[in-house]
Design an enzyme around this catalytic site. Structure first.
Site, short mmCIF file in Angstrom:
data_model
loop_
_atom_site.label_atom_id
_atom_site.label_comp_id
_atom_site.label_asym_id
_atom_site.label_seq_id
_atom_site.Cartn_x
_atom_site.Cartn_y
_atom_site.Cartn_z
N ASP A 51 38.37 40.22 24.57
CA ASP A 51 37.69 39.64 23.40
C ASP A 51 36.28 39.17 23.80
O ASP A 51 35.52 38.69 22.96
CB ASP A 51 38.51 38.53 22.74
CG ASP A 51 38.71 37.32 23.62
OD1 ASP A 51 38.35 37.39 24.82
OD2 ASP A 51 39.22 36.29 23.12
N GLU A 189 41.67 32.54 35.64
CA GLU A 189 40.21 32.47 35.47
C GLU A 189 39.68 31.12 35.94
O GLU A 189 40.13 30.06 35.48
CB GLU A 189 39.83 32.71 33.99
CG GLU A 189 38.33 32.63 33.77
CD GLU A 189 37.83 33.30 32.51
OE1 GLU A 189 38.62 33.96 31.80
OE2 GLU A 189 36.61 33.18 32.25
O1 KIV Z 1 37.82 38.83 27.34
C1 KIV Z 1 37.77 39.21 28.52
O2 KIV Z 1 36.98 40.08 28.89
C2 KIV Z 1 38.71 38.59 29.46
C3 KIV Z 1 38.56 38.92 30.90
C4 KIV Z 1 37.28 38.50 31.47
C5 KIV Z 1 39.71 38.44 31.71
O3 KIV Z 1 39.54 37.85 29.06
#
Ligand code: KIV
Length: 273
Positions: A51, A189
């Site tokens: 997202d 994260e």
């Molecule tokens: O939305 C995204 O790209 C993510 C990743 C960075 C893990 O959640």
């Protein structure tokens, strides 16, 4: 980096084997067909339609405004470019928090309509029963804990999570809850390296780190960051493998200059008489 020899599709069992053998798992984001095809051809394990789409492609200030329709639209485009890597669709904010029934229905749209093989959602113990329900419906789930961008305001901003013993304990508990709920892997994260190591050694499923040090079973980055395509800001954990934005701008300036001076299209790029 050369194209990998193997054309075998990536499976959940294969990812689990990588954890057991200590072979690292690679994951990157894609939002369109062309990039998805390049990622798939590169030999990457997992393509995530994140997202992050909202920020790096749609120009929103956060991931919060991203809708199901936007995600499904981009997942379909990425699906057409991916034939070997595992394709994961990221569930947007409020597509899984309101009720378990809605969560299963929306996860089902990623699975059935967009052709994603798995979904990802943010949250720990608070999302365990939702993960369980989606998994029970036959859809594999990737968890995501630590800095969860959809709830960044409640977390106090974009900062490392789990620095103090109390929050580290909470994150370990969250990781176990997500694994126990049946998730097949877990994104960590922005958590300290030592905590990421403990979680990776404790839970049976593969961990995929972003800004969480080298001890995770795999790593993920936003592709637009890694390639230097997104210029608004750069998180300090991102390594830019190439800085494409200035190269693109130079190419665009050359095009404009050549068109304005009547150099392009010359005879080479014009119809033969
Ligand atoms: O939305 C995204 O790209 C993510 C990743 C960075 C893990 O959640």
């Amino acid at each position: 980096m050369t194209k990998k020899e193997t054309k075998k599709p990536v499976t959940l069992a294969g990812l689990q084997r990588k954890k057991s053998s200590g072979e690292k798992i690679t994951m990157l984001t894609a939002y369109d067909y062309s990039m998805a095809k390049m990622l798939d051809d590169s030999g990457l394990d997992i393509v995530l339609v994140g997202d992050s789409l909202g920020m790096v492609v749609l120009g929103y200030d956060s991931t919060v405004p991203v809708t199901m329709e936007e995600m499904i639209h981009h997942c379909k485009a990425v699906r057409r470019g991916v034939s070997r890597a595992l394709l994961v669709g990221d569930m947007p904010y409020l597509s899984y928090q309101v009720s378990k029934k809605e969560a299963v229905r929306n996860a089902g749209r990623f699975f059935k309509e967009a052709g994603c093989q798995c979904v990802k959602l943010e949250g720990g113990s608070n999302m365990a029963s939702t993960i369980e329900r989606i998994v029970r419906a036959g859809i594999p789930v990737m968890g995501h804990i630590g800095l969860t961008p959809q709830t960044v305001t409640a977390l106090g901003g974009y900062r490392i999570q789990g620095r103090d013993p109390e929050s580290a304990k909470r994150l370990l508990k969250d990781a176990k809850a997500v694994a126990d709920a049946g998730a097949f892997s877990l994104v960590l994260e922005c958590i300290p390296s030592a905590l990421a190591k403990t979680i990776t050694e404790t839970i049976p499923i593969p961990t995929i780190g972003i800004g969480s040090g080298p001890h995770c079973d795999g790593q993920v980055l936003v592709t637009n960051d890694l390639l230097g395509l997104f210029e608004k800001f750069l998180p300090n954990f991102v390594k830019r493998y190439v800085n494409l934005a200035p190269m693109i701008k130079e190419a665009l300036a050359s095009y404009i200059d050549e068109v304005e001076k009547g150099i392009f299209p010359g005879t080479e790029y014009s119809p033969r008489p």
